[in-house]
Design a protein around this motif. Structure first.
Motif, short mmCIF file in Angstrom:
data_model
loop_
_atom_site.label_atom_id
_atom_site.label_comp_id
_atom_site.label_asym_id
_atom_site.label_seq_id
_atom_site.Cartn_x
_atom_site.Cartn_y
_atom_site.Cartn_z
N SER A 1 0.80 -1.22 0.00
CA SER A 1 0.00 0.00 0.00
C SER A 1 0.83 1.27 0.00
CB SER A 1 -0.94 0.02 1.22
OG SER A 1 -0.18 0.01 2.43
N ASP A 2 2.14 1.18 0.21
CA ASP A 2 2.96 2.38 0.32
C ASP A 2 3.47 2.80 -1.06
OD1 ASP A 2 5.49 4.01 0.72
OD2 ASP A 2 4.85 3.75 2.80
N PRO A 3 3.22 4.04 -1.47
CA PRO A 3 3.64 4.50 -2.81
C PRO A 3 5.14 4.43 -3.04
CG PRO A 3 2.03 6.01 -1.87
CD PRO A 3 2.41 5.06 -0.77
N ALA A 4 5.95 4.69 -2.02
CA ALA A 4 7.40 4.64 -2.18
C ALA A 4 7.87 3.21 -2.42
CB ALA A 4 8.11 5.23 -0.96
N VAL A 5 7.26 2.26 -1.72
CA VAL A 5 7.59 0.86 -1.92
C VAL A 5 7.19 0.43 -3.32
CG1 VAL A 5 7.18 -1.50 -1.14
CG2 VAL A 5 7.40 0.34 0.54
N ARG A 6 6.01 0.85 -3.75
CA ARG A 6 5.54 0.52 -5.10
C ARG A 6 6.49 1.09 -6.16
NH1 ARG A 6 0.81 -0.68 -7.96
NH2 ARG A 6 -0.26 -0.99 -6.00
N ALA A 7 6.93 2.32 -5.95
CA ALA A 7 7.83 2.95 -6.92
C ALA A 7 9.15 2.19 -7.03
CB ALA A 7 8.09 4.40 -6.53
N LEU A 8 9.68 1.75 -5.90
CA LEU A 8 10.92 0.98 -5.93
C LEU A 8 10.69 -0.37 -6.61
CD1 LEU A 8 13.88 0.54 -5.24
CD2 LEU A 8 13.17 -0.29 -2.99
N ALA A 9 9.57 -1.00 -6.30
CA ALA A 9 9.27 -2.30 -6.91
C ALA A 9 9.18 -2.17 -8.43
CB ALA A 9 7.97 -2.86 -6.34
N GLU A 10 8.55 -1.11 -8.90
CA GLU A 10 8.45 -0.90 -10.34
C GLU A 10 9.84 -0.65 -10.95
OE1 GLU A 10 5.68 2.32 -10.45
OE2 GLU A 10 3.92 0.99 -10.45
N GLN A 11 10.67 0.06 -10.22
CA GLN A 11 12.04 0.31 -10.66
C GLN A 11 12.83 -1.00 -10.76
OE1 GLN A 11 14.06 3.64 -8.67
NE2 GLN A 11 15.79 2.29 -8.26
N VAL A 12 12.65 -1.87 -9.76
CA VAL A 12 13.31 -3.17 -9.76
C VAL A 12 12.89 -3.98 -10.98
CG1 VAL A 12 13.40 -5.41 -8.57
CG2 VAL A 12 13.75 -3.29 -7.28
N ILE A 13 11.59 -4.00 -11.25
CA ILE A 13 11.08 -4.78 -12.38
C ILE A 13 11.67 -4.28 -13.69
CG2 ILE A 13 9.02 -5.31 -13.74
CD1 ILE A 13 7.47 -5.29 -11.04
N THR A 14 11.63 -2.97 -13.90
CA THR A 14 12.13 -2.40 -15.15
C THR A 14 13.61 -2.68 -15.35
OG1 THR A 14 10.48 -0.63 -15.09
CG2 THR A 14 12.43 -0.26 -16.46
N ALA A 15 14.42 -2.41 -14.31
CA ALA A 15 15.87 -2.57 -14.43
C ALA A 15 16.27 -4.04 -14.57
CB ALA A 15 16.55 -1.95 -13.22
N GLN A 16 15.66 -4.88 -13.76
CA GLN A 16 16.13 -6.26 -13.73
C GLN A 16 15.62 -7.07 -14.91
OE1 GLN A 16 16.63 -8.22 -10.01
NE2 GLN A 16 16.92 -6.33 -8.88
N GLN A 17 14.44 -6.74 -15.43
CA GLN A 17 13.99 -7.41 -16.65
C GLN A 17 14.90 -7.04 -17.83
OE1 GLN A 17 9.78 -6.41 -16.92
NE2 GLN A 17 9.21 -8.40 -16.09
N ALA A 18 15.34 -5.79 -17.88
CA ALA A 18 16.27 -5.38 -18.94
C ALA A 18 17.60 -6.11 -18.81
CB ALA A 18 16.48 -3.86 -18.89
N GLU A 19 18.06 -6.28 -17.57
CA GLU A 19 19.33 -6.99 -17.35
C GLU A 19 19.20 -8.48 -17.65
OE1 GLU A 19 20.90 -3.80 -14.00
OE2 GLU A 19 20.10 -5.73 -13.36
N ILE A 20 18.04 -9.06 -17.35
CA ILE A 20 17.79 -10.45 -17.71
C ILE A 20 17.88 -10.63 -19.23
CG2 ILE A 20 16.00 -12.24 -17.86
CD1 ILE A 20 15.04 -11.25 -15.07
N ALA A 21 17.25 -9.71 -19.97
CA ALA A 21 17.30 -9.78 -21.43
C ALA A 21 18.73 -9.64 -21.94
CB ALA A 21 16.42 -8.69 -22.03
N GLN A 22 19.49 -8.73 -21.31
CA GLN A 22 20.88 -8.54 -21.72
C GLN A 22 21.70 -9.80 -21.47
OE1 GLN A 22 22.82 -5.24 -19.74
NE2 GLN A 22 24.84 -5.79 -20.53
N MET A 23 21.57 -10.39 -20.30
CA MET A 23 22.34 -11.60 -19.98
C MET A 23 21.91 -12.79 -20.84
SD MET A 23 22.92 -11.39 -15.84
CE MET A 23 21.25 -10.87 -15.38
N THR A 24 20.63 -12.90 -21.11
CA THR A 24 20.14 -13.97 -21.99
C THR A 24 20.79 -13.85 -23.36
OG1 THR A 24 18.04 -14.08 -20.79
CG2 THR A 24 18.10 -15.02 -23.01
N GLY A 25 20.88 -12.62 -23.87
CA GLY A 25 21.54 -12.40 -25.14
C GLY A 25 23.02 -12.73 -25.10
N MET A 26 23.67 -12.37 -24.00
CA MET A 26 25.11 -12.66 -23.85
C MET A 26 25.37 -14.16 -23.78
SD MET A 26 26.05 -9.60 -21.15
CE MET A 26 27.75 -10.12 -20.82
#
Length: 200
Positions: free
Chosen positions: A172-197
Motif C-alpha cells: 500500500s505504500d507508494p514509495a515501496v511501489r515505486a521501488l518495486a516498479e524500478q526493480v522490475i524495469t531494471a532487472q527485466q532489462a538486465e535479464i534480457a541482456q544476460m540472456t543475449g550474452m
C-alpha cells in the motif's frame, strides 16, 4: 559459523515479519512526522500507509540485493569480459543505494535492521542462491565463471521481479511501489541482456 547461526537468524526474520504484519494491519497509519519515525506504524512517505506486504518486501529484498552485490563483487577478479564487468558495476551501483533506502524504511517503521542478520537465513527466497552455489561460483574463472555467473544472476533477478510484482499487488505504500516498479524495469532489462550474452 554461518551455518550454525542459520536457524536462529531465520527465527529472527520470522518474528520480525510477524511484527510487521501486526504493525501493518492495526489501524490508521497515515500520520508520518519526524517525531513518529520510531513508531512501527510510521510510513516511508508522508501521509501514506505501509502494510505487512510492504514490510515483508523490505525485510526480504535487502538480503536479496546484498547477495546480488556480493555476486557483482566477484566479477573484477575472475573475468576480463568487458560487458560482464560493466554489467556487474551497473548492478552494484543500482542495488546498493536501494539497500540503504529500504533500511531507512525499516528504521522509520521501528524495525531493528541489525536483527535481520545476513542473507544466510533467507535461502528459501525466490532466486536466492545457496551458500554452496556461491562457493562454487567463486572458485571459477574466465568463460566458465562468466556463464555460471549470468545463469545464477538471471535466476536471482527473476526472483526479485517476482517479489516486486507481489508487493505491487499487495502493498500500500507508494514509495515501496515505486521501488518495486524500478526493480522490475531494471532487472527485466538486465535479464534480457544476460540472456543475449549467453546466446539465448
Amino acid at each position: 559459523m554461518r551455518l550454525k547461526t542459520r536457524c536462529s537468524k531465520a527465527a529472527t526474520v520470522l518474528a520480525l515479519a510477524a511484527g510487521l504484519a501486526l504493525a501493518g494491519c492495526g489501524g490508521d497509519h497515515s500520520g508520518h512526522e519526524t517525531g513518529a519515525a520510531a513508531s512501527p506504524t510510521a510510513s516511508s512517505t508522508a501521509g501514506a500507509t505501509f502494510n505487512a506486504a510492504d514490510g515483508m518486501f523490505a525485510v526480504m529484498m535487502i538480503p536479496h540485493h546484498e547477495q546480488a552485490v556480493e555476486m557483482a563483487d566477484l566479477v573484477p577478479t575472475r573475468t576480463t569480459n568487458a560487458d560482464l564487468l560493466a554489467l556487474a558495476t551497473e548492478i552494484k551501483d543500482a542495488q546498493q543505494p536501494e539497500i540503504t533506502q529500504m533500511q531507512g524504511w525499516l528504521k522509520g517503521w521501528g524495525t531493528d535492521v541489525a536483527a535481520m542478520g545476513d542473507h544466510a537465513s533467507h535461502g528459501g527466497m525466490a532466486g536466492m542462491q545457496s551458500d554452496e552455489a556461491m562457493a562454487d561460483l567463486a572458485a571459477l574463472t574466465g568463460d566458465s565463471f562468466d556463464r555460471r555467473w549470468m545463469e545464477m544472476m538471471i535466476d536471482h533477478h527473476e526472483g526479485a521481479v517476482t517479489m516486486a510484482k507481489d508487493v505491487i499487488a499487495k502493498g500500500s505504500d507508494p514509495a515501496v511501489r515505486a521501488l518495486a516498479e524500478q526493480v522490475i524495469t531494471a532487472q527485466q532489462a538486465e535479464i534480457a541482456q544476460m540472456t543475449g550474452m549467453l546466446g539465448g
